[in-house]
Design an enzyme around this catalytic site. Structure first.
Site, PDB file in Angstrom:
ATOM      1  N   TYR A   5       0.858  -1.187  -0.151  1.00 30.84           N
ATOM      2  CA  TYR A   5       0.090   0.029  -0.043  1.00 30.84           C
ATOM      3  C   TYR A   5       0.909   1.516  -0.042  1.00 30.84           C
ATOM      4  O   TYR A   5       2.098   1.028   0.120  1.00 30.84           O
ATOM      5  CB  TYR A   5      -0.823  -0.069   1.057  1.00 30.84           C
ATOM      6  CG  TYR A   5      -0.036  -0.088   2.508  1.00 30.84           C
ATOM      7  CD1 TYR A   5       0.391  -1.224   3.291  1.00 30.84           C
ATOM      8  CD2 TYR A   5       0.315   1.170   2.926  1.00 30.84           C
ATOM      9  CE1 TYR A   5       1.242  -1.426   4.076  1.00 30.84           C
ATOM     10  CE2 TYR A   5       1.130   0.970   4.167  1.00 30.84           C
ATOM     11  CZ  TYR A   5       1.458   0.063   4.681  1.00 30.84           C
ATOM     12  OH  TYR A   5       2.289  -0.177   5.977  1.00 30.84           O
TER      13      TYR A   5
ATOM     14  N   LYS B 253       9.131  -0.987  18.263  1.00 32.55           N
ATOM     15  CA  LYS B 253       8.394  -1.859  17.169  1.00 32.55           C
ATOM     16  C   LYS B 253       9.337  -3.114  17.328  1.00 32.55           C
ATOM     17  O   LYS B 253      10.432  -3.269  16.920  1.00 32.55           O
ATOM     18  CB  LYS B 253       8.727  -1.238  15.993  1.00 32.55           C
ATOM     19  CG  LYS B 253       7.480  -1.802  14.721  1.00 32.55           C
ATOM     20  CD  LYS B 253       7.600  -0.982  13.511  1.00 32.55           C
ATOM     21  CE  LYS B 253       6.752  -1.564  12.598  1.00 32.55           C
ATOM     22  NZ  LYS B 253       6.402  -0.908  11.392  1.00 32.55           N
TER      23      LYS B 253
ATOM     24  N   SER C 194       6.895   7.661   8.170  1.00 32.06           N
ATOM     25  CA  SER C 194       7.421   8.138   9.250  1.00 32.06           C
ATOM     26  C   SER C 194       9.076   7.934   9.121  1.00 32.06           C
ATOM     27  O   SER C 194       9.911   8.383   9.703  1.00 32.06           O
ATOM     28  CB  SER C 194       7.110   7.509  10.636  1.00 32.06           C
ATOM     29  OG  SER C 194       7.215   6.024  10.514  1.00 32.06           O
TER      30      SER C 194
ATOM     31  N   GLU D 176      32.256  -5.030  30.732  1.00 26.23           N
ATOM     32  CA  GLU D 176      33.362  -5.643  29.753  1.00 26.23           C
ATOM     33  C   GLU D 176      34.213  -4.667  29.426  1.00 26.23           C
ATOM     34  O   GLU D 176      35.511  -4.873  29.191  1.00 26.23           O
ATOM     35  CB  GLU D 176      32.614  -6.370  28.759  1.00 26.23           C
ATOM     36  CG  GLU D 176      32.993  -7.758  28.781  1.00 26.23           C
ATOM     37  CD  GLU D 176      32.224  -8.598  27.454  1.00 26.23           C
ATOM     38  OE1 GLU D 176      33.232  -9.017  26.598  1.00 26.23           O
ATOM     39  OE2 GLU D 176      31.064  -8.126  27.318  1.00 26.23           O
TER      40      GLU D 176
HETATM   41  N1  ASP Z   1       6.295   2.840   6.688  1.00 27.62           N
HETATM   42  C1  ASP Z   1       5.167   3.312   7.367  1.00 27.62           C
HETATM   43  C2  ASP Z   1       5.368   4.442   8.176  1.00 27.62           C
HETATM   44  O1  ASP Z   1       6.094   4.266   9.281  1.00 27.62           O
HETATM   45  C3  ASP Z   1       4.682   2.034   8.396  1.00 27.62           C
HETATM   46  C4  ASP Z   1       3.670   2.260   9.271  1.00 27.62           C
HETATM   47  O2  ASP Z   1       3.120   3.065   9.536  1.00 27.62           O
HETATM   48  O3  ASP Z   1       3.249   1.203   9.840  1.00 27.62           O
HETATM   49  O4  ASP Z   1       5.119   5.425   8.298  1.00 27.62           O
END
Ligand code: ASP
Length: 354
Positions: free
Chosen positions: A50, A189, A83, A311
């Site tokens: 999409y 995420k 994003s 370490e």
């Molecule tokens: N690539 C998309 C974004 O970060 C993915 C999302 O919204 O799930 O804008």
């Protein structure tokens, strides 16, 4: 009018006002930035193929008319972008818009609709720079608005419910996804293909069912009003430049050197295990540190935290450890810390406190 009658009238009016105030809805502004929640596919079976950032904010709101039962909801289109393409410029401009909205006495809470790729970064940034107790809720979706079982509408409904709820005040910037309420500082995420995409190694703060939040824990770290960072003090449209180098076996020093040459102020090492730096890279990193490039040790391991002086002798090298911040969060916190100064000890203090 005799004073006794006046008193009775005043009492009657205030009694009438009580039930009204009980039912008066809060005002929530939805600030739309794009992402998959505003995405559109060619058909309803396209859940992964999409175009992000297509549907305007009013259409997003109209698709979930039930939100108007929760609050008086209005929309603002701040950005229309996927994003992953957000830079400091958009991030700072968004933070300024959210700040301006929250300063208005008639705004009780803000929801930011956002792509999920860098949603955790924006939420964390707002958590650090917005001095308000009013609820700030960041929400996205994994499926575009046109998909079968799109998750955006319910996520948006839940986000508005959360932003309108007095219990969400002062809890830090929140991420509302898939019925879970997360703290912006530690949410990430964790999977890029399912609707339960967001996780925190410390667990969700709560869960939201049928428009009602149920809380189970609270963050003990500094955020929003207790933060020393304030969007109103940050000028211009860029933060001090910080970049990430991903750790693996058999590395070249070139990426660190190239970033230093490009003028970065700090490098986050997304190291192996406990944020480790390969022995053969230590001289390069120490040389850069002595030139004034801060070295921040984070880890490519999604859980746990980097131990200082375990370490590797961070005190001796003048390095900073990112504590439990993943590399992308460490990058933002380091950039904000660098707006205040470049003392490694001071940057380390900031990493412990937020
Ligand atoms: N690539 C998309 C974004 O970060 C993915 C999302 O919204 O799930 O804008």
């Amino acid at each position: 009018m005799p004073s006794q009658i006046l008193k009775s009238l005043t009492l009657a009016v205030s009694l009438l006002a009580v039930p009204f105030s009980l039912y008066a809805k809060n005002n929530v502004v939805v600030v739309a930035t794009g992402g998959t929640i505003a995405g559109a596919g060619a058909s309803s079976t396209n859940s992964a193929t999409y175009t992000a950032a297509k549907v305007p904010v009013n259409a997003l709101l109209d698709a979930v008319p039930q939100i108007q039962n929760l609050a008086n909801v209005t929309g603002v289109q701040a950005l229309q972008i996927a994003s992953e393409s957000i830079t400091d410029k958009e991030l700072l401009s968004l933070a300024r818009q959210v700040n301006d909205l929250l300063k208005k006495p008639d705004v009780n809470g803000v929801v930011i609709t956002h792509g999920t790729d860098t949603l955790e970064e924006t939420a964390f940034f707002l958590n650090l720079v917005i001095h308000s107790d009013k609820p700030i809720v960041v929400v996205g979706s994994m499926r575009p608005s046109t998909a079968l079982s799109a998750d955006g509408p319910l996520n948006l409904y839940s986000a508005v419910a959360l932003a309108a709820d007095e219990s969400a005040r002062g809890k830090g910037t929140l991420v509302m996804m898939n019925d879970d309420i997360f703290a912006a500082r530690d949410v990430t995420k964790g999977i890029n293909i399912h609707t339960n995409a967001f996780v925190s190694q410390w667990g969700a703060l709560g869960t939201l069912v049928e428009g009602k939040p149920y809380w189970f824990r609270q963050s003990v770290k500094r955020h929003n009003k207790s933060s020393e960072f304030n969007i109103e003090d940050i000028k211009g449209d860029a933060l001090p430049s910080v970049q990430i180098v991903y750790g693996s076996g058999n590395m070249l020093p070139d990426a660190y050197l190239a970033y230093a040459k490009a003028g970065v102020k700090a490098i986050v090492n997304a190291g192996t295990g406990n944020g480790s730096v390969a022995g053969y890279l230590v001289p390069t990193l120490n040389q850069l540190q002595q030139q004034g490039v801060q070295i921040i040790r984070s880890s490519r391991v999604p859980q746990g935290f980097v131990l200082r002086n375990a370490e590797q002798p961070d005190d001796k090298y003048g390095w900073v450890v990112a504590h439990d911040f993943n590399p992308q969060k460490a990058k933002l916190l380091a950039a904000l810390a660098l707006t205040k100064g470049k003392d490694a000890k001071e940057i380390q203090r900031i990493f412990w406190e937020y």
